[in-house]
Design a protein around this motif. Structure first.
Motif, PDB file in Angstrom:
ATOM      1  N   ILE A  67      21.266 -74.634 -31.638  1.00 51.29           N
ATOM      2  CA  ILE A  67      22.572 -74.464 -31.004  1.00 51.29           C
ATOM      3  C   ILE A  67      22.526 -73.229 -30.111  1.00 51.29           C
ATOM      4  O   ILE A  67      22.101 -72.151 -30.550  1.00 51.29           O
ATOM      5  CB  ILE A  67      23.717 -74.415 -32.049  1.00 51.29           C
ATOM      6  N   HIS A  68      22.918 -73.409 -28.851  1.00 55.23           N
ATOM      7  CA  HIS A  68      22.960 -72.323 -27.855  1.00 55.23           C
ATOM      8  C   HIS A  68      24.401 -71.831 -27.810  1.00 55.23           C
ATOM      9  O   HIS A  68      25.311 -72.581 -27.445  1.00 55.23           O
ATOM     10  CB  HIS A  68      22.495 -72.878 -26.504  1.00 55.23           C
ATOM     11  N   VAL A  69      24.596 -70.576 -28.187  1.00 58.00           N
ATOM     12  CA  VAL A  69      25.943 -70.095 -28.503  1.00 58.00           C
ATOM     13  C   VAL A  69      26.499 -69.105 -27.471  1.00 58.00           C
ATOM     14  O   VAL A  69      25.868 -68.091 -27.161  1.00 58.00           O
ATOM     15  CB  VAL A  69      25.927 -69.388 -29.883  1.00 58.00           C
ATOM     16  N   HIS A  70      27.697 -69.423 -26.971  1.00 57.26           N
ATOM     17  CA  HIS A  70      28.564 -68.460 -26.269  1.00 57.26           C
ATOM     18  C   HIS A  70      29.830 -68.383 -27.104  1.00 57.26           C
ATOM     19  O   HIS A  70      30.294 -69.407 -27.616  1.00 57.26           O
ATOM     20  CB  HIS A  70      28.980 -68.975 -24.891  1.00 57.26           C
ATOM     21  N   VAL A  71      30.429 -67.198 -27.226  1.00 63.50           N
ATOM     22  CA  VAL A  71      31.688 -67.122 -27.972  1.00 63.50           C
ATOM     23  C   VAL A  71      32.844 -66.789 -27.029  1.00 63.50           C
ATOM     24  O   VAL A  71      32.642 -66.288 -25.931  1.00 63.50           O
ATOM     25  CB  VAL A  71      31.616 -66.118 -29.156  1.00 63.50           C
ATOM     26  N   VAL A 131      21.519 -67.317 -29.317  1.00 64.55           N
ATOM     27  CA  VAL A 131      22.671 -66.768 -28.603  1.00 64.55           C
ATOM     28  C   VAL A 131      22.339 -66.615 -27.123  1.00 64.55           C
ATOM     29  O   VAL A 131      21.182 -66.434 -26.744  1.00 64.55           O
ATOM     30  CB  VAL A 131      23.128 -65.407 -29.183  1.00 64.55           C
ATOM     31  N   SER A 132      23.380 -66.679 -26.322  1.00 55.92           N
ATOM     32  CA  SER A 132      23.209 -66.498 -24.883  1.00 55.92           C
ATOM     33  C   SER A 132      23.209 -65.016 -24.547  1.00 55.92           C
ATOM     34  O   SER A 132      24.130 -64.291 -24.931  1.00 55.92           O
ATOM     35  CB  SER A 132      24.365 -67.164 -24.127  1.00 55.92           C
ATOM     36  N   THR A 133      22.187 -64.581 -23.815  1.00 52.07           N
ATOM     37  CA  THR A 133      22.244 -63.228 -23.232  1.00 52.07           C
ATOM     38  C   THR A 133      22.642 -63.333 -21.753  1.00 52.07           C
ATOM     39  O   THR A 133      22.665 -62.346 -21.047  1.00 52.07           O
ATOM     40  CB  THR A 133      20.893 -62.486 -23.320  1.00 52.07           C
ATOM     41  N   VAL A 175      15.176 -81.737 -24.853  1.00 53.36           N
ATOM     42  CA  VAL A 175      16.407 -81.859 -24.069  1.00 53.36           C
ATOM     43  C   VAL A 175      17.483 -80.913 -24.580  1.00 53.36           C
ATOM     44  O   VAL A 175      17.541 -80.584 -25.772  1.00 53.36           O
ATOM     45  CB  VAL A 175      16.959 -83.307 -24.081  1.00 53.36           C
ATOM     46  N   ARG A 176      18.338 -80.481 -23.641  1.00 53.87           N
ATOM     47  CA  ARG A 176      19.545 -79.742 -24.012  1.00 53.87           C
ATOM     48  C   ARG A 176      20.734 -80.493 -23.447  1.00 53.87           C
ATOM     49  O   ARG A 176      20.712 -80.890 -22.265  1.00 53.87           O
ATOM     50  CB  ARG A 176      19.509 -78.323 -23.455  1.00 53.87           C
ATOM     51  N   VAL A 177      21.724 -80.695 -24.293  1.00 50.83           N
ATOM     52  CA  VAL A 177      22.961 -81.356 -23.865  1.00 50.83           C
ATOM     53  C   VAL A 177      24.138 -80.545 -24.401  1.00 50.83           C
ATOM     54  O   VAL A 177      23.967 -79.662 -25.238  1.00 50.83           O
ATOM     55  CB  VAL A 177      23.047 -82.813 -24.392  1.00 50.83           C
ATOM     56  N   MET A 199      28.739 -79.483 -23.933  1.00 49.92           N
ATOM     57  CA  MET A 199      29.889 -79.313 -23.047  1.00 49.92           C
ATOM     58  C   MET A 199      29.812 -78.040 -22.203  1.00 49.92           C
ATOM     59  O   MET A 199      30.615 -77.874 -21.298  1.00 49.92           O
ATOM     60  CB  MET A 199      31.179 -79.361 -23.877  1.00 49.92           C
ATOM     61  N   GLU A 200      28.851 -77.162 -22.490  1.00 56.31           N
ATOM     62  CA  GLU A 200      28.606 -76.049 -21.554  1.00 56.31           C
ATOM     63  C   GLU A 200      28.231 -76.609 -20.183  1.00 56.31           C
ATOM     64  O   GLU A 200      28.588 -76.038 -19.160  1.00 56.31           O
ATOM     65  CB  GLU A 200      27.474 -75.142 -22.084  1.00 56.31           C
ATOM     66  N   ASP A 201      27.544 -77.742 -20.203  1.00 56.67           N
ATOM     67  CA  ASP A 201      26.965 -78.288 -18.967  1.00 56.67           C
ATOM     68  C   ASP A 201      27.625 -79.579 -18.504  1.00 56.67           C
ATOM     69  O   ASP A 201      27.556 -79.924 -17.328  1.00 56.67           O
ATOM     70  CB  ASP A 201      25.463 -78.548 -19.182  1.00 56.67           C
TER      71      ASP A 201
HETATM   72 ZN    ZN Z   1      24.532 -70.591 -21.745  1.00 54.69          ZN
END
Ligand code: ZN
Ligand code: KMH
Length: 279
Positions: free
Chosen positions: A41-45, A76-78, A218-220, A222-224
């Protein structure tokens, strides 16, 4: 390996009510996506007003909650939002994640500029290694792949010794959302690197199918992607993970399980930190 990027920093909750922005929404999303086949999971808060934030307390709480509720690799997203300053983006690494994104160069980002200066890239790489955090190198343009070579040549390998990149297509200012663009970027990656690909908006499906056909991950999410089909909004993140898992099954490359993804990426197992006493 399926990565889900459920929230991002760009989409507004007011225009996309299904976007997960609270801790509860994020945990529910993570559980649903793990059940549907996601491994990372690629996380933005977001803050209490659903605006993107790099608040460290909120990030720590989020990492902890995701670790308690799922076995997903927590990345996490930097990158944050285009307005976030470098010091706040570096401080993200203090929240104890398994992995973090590391964008390998600057690019126009729609009407904005996503700034990633070389000294900042080097500093992120060094701090991730010190903190035993596995980077995912974000490649938004061909020059970013060249910068990744430069980084590894001058600074050495990341923590864990594996190199994993994510090719992001469809940002206005970056790689276009075409099979040809994905393949060009992948051909420019360091030998032995593993890679995933992400397509924004209408690039989602061409990029998904290219990655499946070319041996990538693959990455999917709702960020994208917030439109499922012409005129049809995405219902939730799990719907996008289910579609990716279905496509992967059809391609006879079924979704990688979480333990295999952890081994492939070489992440440190911090799950005992969740306090369950399960070693
Ligand atoms: Zn991101
Ligand atoms: N929100 C973009 C400016 C990342 O997460 O590392 C940056 C981004 C990349 O989403």
């Amino acid at each position: 390996m399926i990565t889900v990027a459920p929230t991002g920093a760009e989409i507004e909750k007011s225009t996309v009510p299904a976007l997960p922005v609270t801790l509860d929404e994020l945990v529910t999303t993570a559980e649903q996506c793990a059940a549907a086949g996601a491994a990372v999971i690629h996380v933005h808060v977001r803050d209490g007003g659903a605006r993107p934030t790099l608040d460290l307390g909120r990030l720590r709480e989020t990492v902890q909650a995701l670790r308690e509720s799922t076995d997903l690799v927590v990345q996490v997203s930097t990158g944050g939002a285009v307005t976030d300053p470098e010091d706040r983006r570096l401080a993200v690494l203090e929240c104890g994640p398994d992995a973090a994104s590391l964008t390998c160069g600057t690019l126009n980002f729609g009407d904005d500029v996503f700034v990633n200066r070389w000294p900042f890239i080097v500093e992120l790489h060094r701090r991730m290694r010190e903190r035993e955090v596995v980077p995912e190198f974000e490649i938004f343009d061909l020059g970013h792949a060249a910068a990744l070579h430069r980084l590894l040549d001058t600074e050495g390998p990341p923590w864990g010794g594996r190199v994993h990149a994510d090719v992001v297509c469809g940002v206005p200012g970056g790689l276009p959302g075409t099979a040809r663009a994905v393949l060009a970027a992948v051909a420019a990656l360091p030998d032995g690197a593993t890679w995933s690909a992400t397509g924004l908006g209408r690039a989602s499906l061409p990029v998904l199918f290219t990655a499946l056909g070319a041996g990538g991950h693959v990455r999917v999410g709702m960020e994208d992607t917030v439109t499922f089909a012409v005129g049809v909004p995405v219902q939730d993140n799990a719907q996008l993970v289910v579609r990716a898992a279905d496509a992967a099954r059809l391609a006879q490359r079924p979704a990688m399980d979480i333990e295999s993804a952890r081994a492939m990426l070489g992440v440190k197992d911090r799950r005992r930190d969740r306090g369950l006493g399960d070693g």
